[in-house]
Motif scaffolding. Structure first.
Motif, PDB file in Angstrom:
ATOM      1  N   GLY A  33       3.458 -12.723   2.994  1.00  0.00           N
ATOM      2  CA  GLY A  33       3.228 -11.577   3.865  1.00  0.00           C
ATOM      3  C   GLY A  33       4.139 -11.577   5.073  1.00  0.00           C
ATOM      4  O   GLY A  33       4.660 -10.532   5.480  1.00  0.00           O
ATOM      5  N   VAL A  34       4.357 -12.750   5.663  1.00  0.00           N
ATOM      6  CA  VAL A  34       5.233 -12.854   6.835  1.00  0.00           C
ATOM      7  C   VAL A  34       6.688 -12.644   6.425  1.00  0.00           C
ATOM      8  O   VAL A  34       7.467 -12.016   7.160  1.00  0.00           O
ATOM      9  CB  VAL A  34       5.054 -14.223   7.527  1.00  0.00           C
ATOM     10  CG1 VAL A  34       6.014 -14.364   8.701  1.00  0.00           C
ATOM     11  CG2 VAL A  34       3.617 -14.388   7.998  1.00  0.00           C
ATOM     12  N   VAL A  35       7.067 -13.161   5.259  1.00  0.00           N
ATOM     13  CA  VAL A  35       8.427 -12.934   4.760  1.00  0.00           C
ATOM     14  C   VAL A  35       8.691 -11.436   4.623  1.00  0.00           C
ATOM     15  O   VAL A  35       9.753 -10.929   5.007  1.00  0.00           O
ATOM     16  CB  VAL A  35       8.651 -13.640   3.406  1.00  0.00           C
ATOM     17  CG1 VAL A  35       9.995 -13.245   2.799  1.00  0.00           C
ATOM     18  CG2 VAL A  35       8.588 -15.146   3.575  1.00  0.00           C
ATOM     19  N   GLY A  36       7.713 -10.700   4.105  1.00  0.00           N
ATOM     20  CA  GLY A  36       7.864  -9.253   3.979  1.00  0.00           C
ATOM     21  C   GLY A  36       8.082  -8.582   5.316  1.00  0.00           C
ATOM     22  O   GLY A  36       8.910  -7.678   5.449  1.00  0.00           O
ATOM     23  N   VAL A  37       7.362  -9.015   6.337  1.00  0.00           N
ATOM     24  CA  VAL A  37       7.515  -8.438   7.675  1.00  0.00           C
ATOM     25  C   VAL A  37       8.890  -8.754   8.252  1.00  0.00           C
ATOM     26  O   VAL A  37       9.556  -7.881   8.838  1.00  0.00           O
ATOM     27  CB  VAL A  37       6.406  -8.954   8.612  1.00  0.00           C
ATOM     28  CG1 VAL A  37       6.659  -8.494  10.039  1.00  0.00           C
ATOM     29  CG2 VAL A  37       5.044  -8.469   8.136  1.00  0.00           C
TER      30      VAL A  37
END
Length: 416
Positions: free
Chosen positions: A254-258
């Protein structure tokens, strides 16, 4: 307003819808595909980079003849067929995953097919746009498309991160497959256009004409070198980024996507600034400043070592993306307005063969560096590569020009 006057706007809106939807789907794949390789198939850093290279290899294999192919076939039809090819290739990945039959060679083959189709789709897309709108609106339309692509690059990776958390990386690729279907349907409502064709002339002669025009042009030649150096660094950065963030910085999906989404935010800012900088300082000056400042931003990326420093990577790629998009808009508009109509498809193909052909090379070399030197050292080397682009411009005649449109015009306004 008369129906005749309003018709070009309606045509452009449908064209804009097609490019926006397919771009949003591709933004999801930007995160979902490498994470499929990392999380589902436990691929090595080199294998993940090789996937990115496979998706860009089409520019090396098909880049030059693509201009001739596009010139000899209807532009709308080419775009529709390429959307359908990409629909099947991307759609096969979640299908195989659901049957527990997904393999790394399958991913590699799918990306290679998508890459080949993208070459013809992009060249026909860039040739089709000047055929449906007048020259006076070309710069603003290019800025609008680039700005919208930046928005999709912001929302797409974030959506991908959410979908991956809920249903797995491979399942998120369904979004990209559906986007190509919607794009094909939207394109089918547009009027057909064809590039000026010389069917009796041998293909090699037509290719040579486009190559000669670009390489002898006083502005397009240095812009081509700038784009090649920029794309090499971009290919390396984008190929290594998911592996670096997951395995070195230990960030969740999820953080990688952000973080990846912030790249799109930077691109949006660049698209918004491109026209303003051109009017204030001149297109040549804006290109040089954007390239140098964008490279400086990448110095932040190797400082990301964990969750609490992830924002540094995001800020670094956002600044770099802004510089790249400003340069892309300025150089693309110059090519579309300075090229004779009968040469445009071949000019675009020549430029993208050379410059976009650097994308897979950058991706492969970043994978090799990561495999043998480590992820952090590879990231530092990529940062150093970004400074080649402004150096190319500083060593060219563009350093003393104000605008790209007039190679004999000295710089008369202050630099930004």
């Amino acid at each position: 307003m008369s129906p005749q006057t309003d018709e070009p706007k309606r045509v452009f809106r449908r064209f804009y819808l097609a490019t926006t939807v397919s771009g949003a789907g591709s933004a999801v794949t930007l995160v979902a595909l490498p994470l499929t390789a990392v999380s589902t198939l436990d691929s090595t850093p080199f294998q993940v980079s090789a996937l990115a290279a496979a998706g860009q290899a089409g520019w090396l294999l098909l880049g030059l003849p693509a201009g001739v192919i596009v010139q000899r076939f209807p532009l709308r039809a080419i775009q529709i067929w390429m959307d359908l090819f990409r629909l099947v290739a991307i759609g096969s990945i979640p299908a195989a995953w659901s049957l527990d039959a997904l393999t790394y060679p399958h991913l590699l083959a799918a990306m290679f097919i998508v890459g080949l189709a993208t070459v013809l789709a992009d060249i026909s897309n860039a040739t089709y746009l000047p055929a449906i709108i007048d020259t006076d609106h070309l710069h603003s339309r290019n800025s609008l498309i680039s700005g919208t692509q930046a928005v999709t690059q912001t929302g797409g990776p974030s959506l991908a991160g959410l979908l991956i958390q809920l249903g797995g990386a491979a399942g998120a690729l369904v979004i990209d497959a559906l986007s190509y279907l919607i794009s094909a349907l939207a394109l089918s409502t547009l009027p057909e256009r064809s590039a000026p064709s010389r069917t009796s002339v041998p293909a090699i002669t037509l290719i040579k004409e486009g190559w000669t025009f670009v390489t002898r042009h006083p502005v397009m030649r240095p812009c081509l070198l700038w784009a090649t150096a920029t794309n090499f660094a971009t290919g390396a950065l984008m190929a290594l980024m998911p592996t670096y963030l997951v395995r070195y910085a230990d960030l969740p999906a999820g953080v990688v996507g952000v973080v990846v989404a912030v790249d799109g935010l930077g691109a949006l800012i660049g698209a918004m600034l491109a026209t303003k900088l051109t009017l204030r300082f001149g297109s040549a000056r804006a290109l040089l400043a954007a390239s140098a400042i964008g490279a400086a931003f990448t110095l932040m990326t190797p400082l990301t070592t964990g969750l609490y420093t992830a924002w540094l990577f995001g800020l670094g790629i956002a600044g770099f993306a802004a510089g790249v998009v400003i340069g892309s808009i300025l150089t693309r508009t110059h090519r579309q307005t300075a090229s004779p109509p009968e040469l445009l498809s071949r000019v675009m193909a020549t430029v993208r063969f050379v410059s976009w052909g650097a994308l897979p090379l950058g991706a492969l070399l970043s994978g090799v560096a990561a495999q043998y030197l480590g992820l952090h050292t590879a990231q530092v080397l990529i940062v150093l590569c970004t400074f080649v682009s402004p150096a190319v411009l500083l060593l060219s005649p563009l350093r003393s020009m104000r605008d790209l449109a007039d190679e004999h015009s000295p710089a008369t306004s202050p630099a930004p």
